[in-house]
Design a protein around this motif. Structure first.
Motif, PDB file in Angstrom:
ATOM      1  N   PHE A  14       0.801  -1.222   0.000  1.00 60.27           N
ATOM      2  CA  PHE A  14       0.000   0.000   0.000  1.00 60.27           C
ATOM      3  C   PHE A  14       0.834   1.272   0.000  1.00 60.27           C
ATOM      4  O   PHE A  14       0.289   2.373   0.025  1.00 60.27           O
ATOM      5  N   LEU A  15       2.158   1.165  -0.043  1.00 59.78           N
ATOM      6  CA  LEU A  15       3.037   2.326  -0.190  1.00 59.78           C
ATOM      7  C   LEU A  15       4.042   2.031  -1.296  1.00 59.78           C
ATOM      8  O   LEU A  15       4.833   1.094  -1.176  1.00 59.78           O
ATOM      9  N   ASP A  16       4.031   2.823  -2.369  1.00 61.91           N
ATOM     10  CA  ASP A  16       4.987   2.560  -3.430  1.00 61.91           C
ATOM     11  C   ASP A  16       6.372   3.067  -3.035  1.00 61.91           C
ATOM     12  O   ASP A  16       6.560   3.709  -1.992  1.00 61.91           O
ATOM     13  N   VAL A  17       7.357   2.775  -3.871  1.00 68.71           N
ATOM     14  CA  VAL A  17       8.747   3.097  -3.555  1.00 68.71           C
ATOM     15  C   VAL A  17       8.942   4.601  -3.352  1.00 68.71           C
ATOM     16  O   VAL A  17       9.652   5.034  -2.439  1.00 68.71           O
ATOM     17  N   GLU A  18       8.310   5.406  -4.194  1.00 66.51           N
ATOM     18  CA  GLU A  18       8.469   6.862  -4.068  1.00 66.51           C
ATOM     19  C   GLU A  18       7.890   7.373  -2.755  1.00 66.51           C
ATOM     20  O   GLU A  18       8.494   8.224  -2.101  1.00 66.51           O
ATOM     21  N   GLN A  19       6.746   6.868  -2.352  1.00 66.20           N
ATOM     22  CA  GLN A  19       6.158   7.283  -1.088  1.00 66.20           C
ATOM     23  C   GLN A  19       7.063   6.907   0.084  1.00 66.20           C
ATOM     24  O   GLN A  19       7.256   7.693   1.020  1.00 66.20           O
ATOM     25  N   GLN A  20       7.627   5.723   0.030  1.00 69.93           N
ATOM     26  CA  GLN A  20       8.525   5.303   1.104  1.00 69.93           C
ATOM     27  C   GLN A  20       9.788   6.160   1.127  1.00 69.93           C
ATOM     28  O   GLN A  20      10.268   6.558   2.194  1.00 69.93           O
ATOM     29  N   ARG A  21      10.318   6.468  -0.053  1.00 70.56           N
ATOM     30  CA  ARG A  21      11.517   7.297  -0.118  1.00 70.56           C
ATOM     31  C   ARG A  21      11.240   8.697   0.412  1.00 70.56           C
ATOM     32  O   ARG A  21      12.036   9.257   1.167  1.00 70.56           O
ATOM     33  N   ASN A  22      10.115   9.269   0.037  1.00 72.69           N
ATOM     34  CA  ASN A  22       9.775  10.611   0.509  1.00 72.69           C
ATOM     35  C   ASN A  22       9.589  10.639   2.020  1.00 72.69           C
ATOM     36  O   ASN A  22       9.981  11.602   2.693  1.00 72.69           O
ATOM     37  N   TRP A  23       8.994   9.580   2.572  1.00 74.51           N
ATOM     38  CA  TRP A  23       8.841   9.521   4.032  1.00 74.51           C
ATOM     39  C   TRP A  23      10.197   9.402   4.712  1.00 74.51           C
ATOM     40  O   TRP A  23      10.456  10.069   5.723  1.00 74.51           O
ATOM     41  N   THR A  24      11.082   8.586   4.149  1.00 69.35           N
ATOM     42  CA  THR A  24      12.428   8.437   4.710  1.00 69.35           C
ATOM     43  C   THR A  24      13.138   9.783   4.773  1.00 69.35           C
ATOM     44  O   THR A  24      13.810  10.101   5.762  1.00 69.35           O
ATOM     45  N   GLU A  25      12.970  10.594   3.736  1.00 70.45           N
ATOM     46  CA  GLU A  25      13.650  11.888   3.665  1.00 70.45           C
ATOM     47  C   GLU A  25      12.883  12.994   4.390  1.00 70.45           C
ATOM     48  O   GLU A  25      13.322  14.140   4.403  1.00 70.45           O
ATOM     49  N   GLY A  26      11.747  12.671   4.981  1.00 77.29           N
ATOM     50  CA  GLY A  26      10.967  13.674   5.695  1.00 77.29           C
ATOM     51  C   GLY A  26      10.223  14.627   4.790  1.00 77.29           C
ATOM     52  O   GLY A  26       9.850  15.729   5.211  1.00 77.29           O
ATOM     53  N   LYS A  27       9.946  14.216   3.551  1.00 80.41           N
ATOM     54  CA  LYS A  27       9.281  15.088   2.580  1.00 80.41           C
ATOM     55  C   LYS A  27       7.763  14.914   2.563  1.00 80.41           C
ATOM     56  O   LYS A  27       7.065  15.635   1.862  1.00 80.41           O
ATOM     57  N   THR A  28       7.258  13.929   3.312  1.00 75.51           N
ATOM     58  CA  THR A  28       5.813  13.702   3.312  1.00 75.51           C
ATOM     59  C   THR A  28       5.399  13.094   4.641  1.00 75.51           C
ATOM     60  O   THR A  28       6.201  12.452   5.325  1.00 75.51           O
ATOM     61  N   ASN A  29       4.145  13.319   5.019  1.00 73.42           N
ATOM     62  CA  ASN A  29       3.536  12.662   6.165  1.00 73.42           C
ATOM     63  C   ASN A  29       2.561  11.624   5.641  1.00 73.42           C
ATOM     64  O   ASN A  29       1.691  11.935   4.824  1.00 73.42           O
ATOM     65  N   LEU A  30       2.696  10.403   6.087  1.00 79.81           N
ATOM     66  CA  LEU A  30       1.852   9.325   5.597  1.00 79.81           C
ATOM     67  C   LEU A  30       0.541   9.293   6.378  1.00 79.81           C
ATOM     68  O   LEU A  30       0.542   9.359   7.606  1.00 79.81           O
TER      69      LEU A  30
END
Length: 232
Positions: A14-30
């Protein structure tokens, strides 16, 4: 949420690679679930352990740091709890931790008593903490580690069994809070946690059971999650 193929495993369902990468970098809140998945049977089974922990002098520090770790380091903690990660309260293991966070059989984070204070153990990828970003133990970046805590004596490290694995011990509530607030550390924790939350369950069990049963210790100096999660 972006759709991912049905054959995906772990969080990729339910989380694609880009979403996971953005969360890792602090660029998005899931977006998380509104409520936690409850198990009344487990709650009543382990509530005595939670009360025993609550009676200890370290209880408030433990619950505060555990909540911070869950909010900052676990993707969508309410939605992913139990299936992808869990917390154990006063687990009956020889090292006698107060609480431990696991992804299946892989230890992610542990809090211990240290007198009337606490110390924490983080398990991470080694290249995130080497001077040349390689999995080479001799290149452990001690200067970086010392910058992540309040005093150099509060940090030590060790090498668990297995490739690309690094263990960091942090002593004292103030240093643990600073460690978790350091951007480099937060990215490293998130990256490691995603690695193990994305692995198929059977593979995780086969590869990591007992991995931390021995290590080469090297010390320098002396060495939102609801609180009820701790009664797992």
């Amino acid at each position: 949420m972006s759709k991912t193929p049905r054959s995906s495993t772990g969080l990729r369902q339910f989380l694609d690679v880009e979403q996971q990468r953005n969360w890792t970098e602090g660029k998005t809140n899931l977006p998380d679930a509104d409520e936690r998945s409850e198990s009344v049977e487990l709650r009543f089974k382990y509530v005595p352990r939670f009360h025993k922990l609550a009676a200890r002098p370290q209880a408030q520090d433990v619950l505060k740091i555990l909540g911070l770790y869950g909010q900052s380091c676990i993707p969508m903690p309410r939605r992913t709890e139990r299936q992808y990660w869990s917390v154990s309260c006063l687990p009956s293991t020889p090292d006698k931790p107060l609480v431990r966070v696991n992804a299946s059989w892989m230890e992610l984070f542990t809090i211990y008593a240290d007198g009337e204070g606490i110390r924490a153990r983080f398990i991470l990828h080694l290249p995130d903490f080497t001077t040349d970003h390689s999995p080479t133990q001799d290149q452990a970046d001690e200067v970086l580690l010392e910058r992540c805590v309040t005093t150099p004596e509060d940090v030590s490290y060790f090498f668990p069994r297995g490739e690309d694995i690094f263990g960091i011990n942090v002593r004292g509530s103030a240093s643990i809070h600073k460690f978790l607030a350091t951007p480099h550390v937060l990215r490293a924790i998130r990256r490691f946690n995603l690695t193990h939350m994305n692995e198929p369950l059977l593979r995780r069990r086969g590869l990591h059971a007992g991995r931390l049963s021995g290590w080469d210790a090297r010390r320098r100096g002396s060495a939102c999650v609801h609180p009820a999660l701790a009664c797992r």
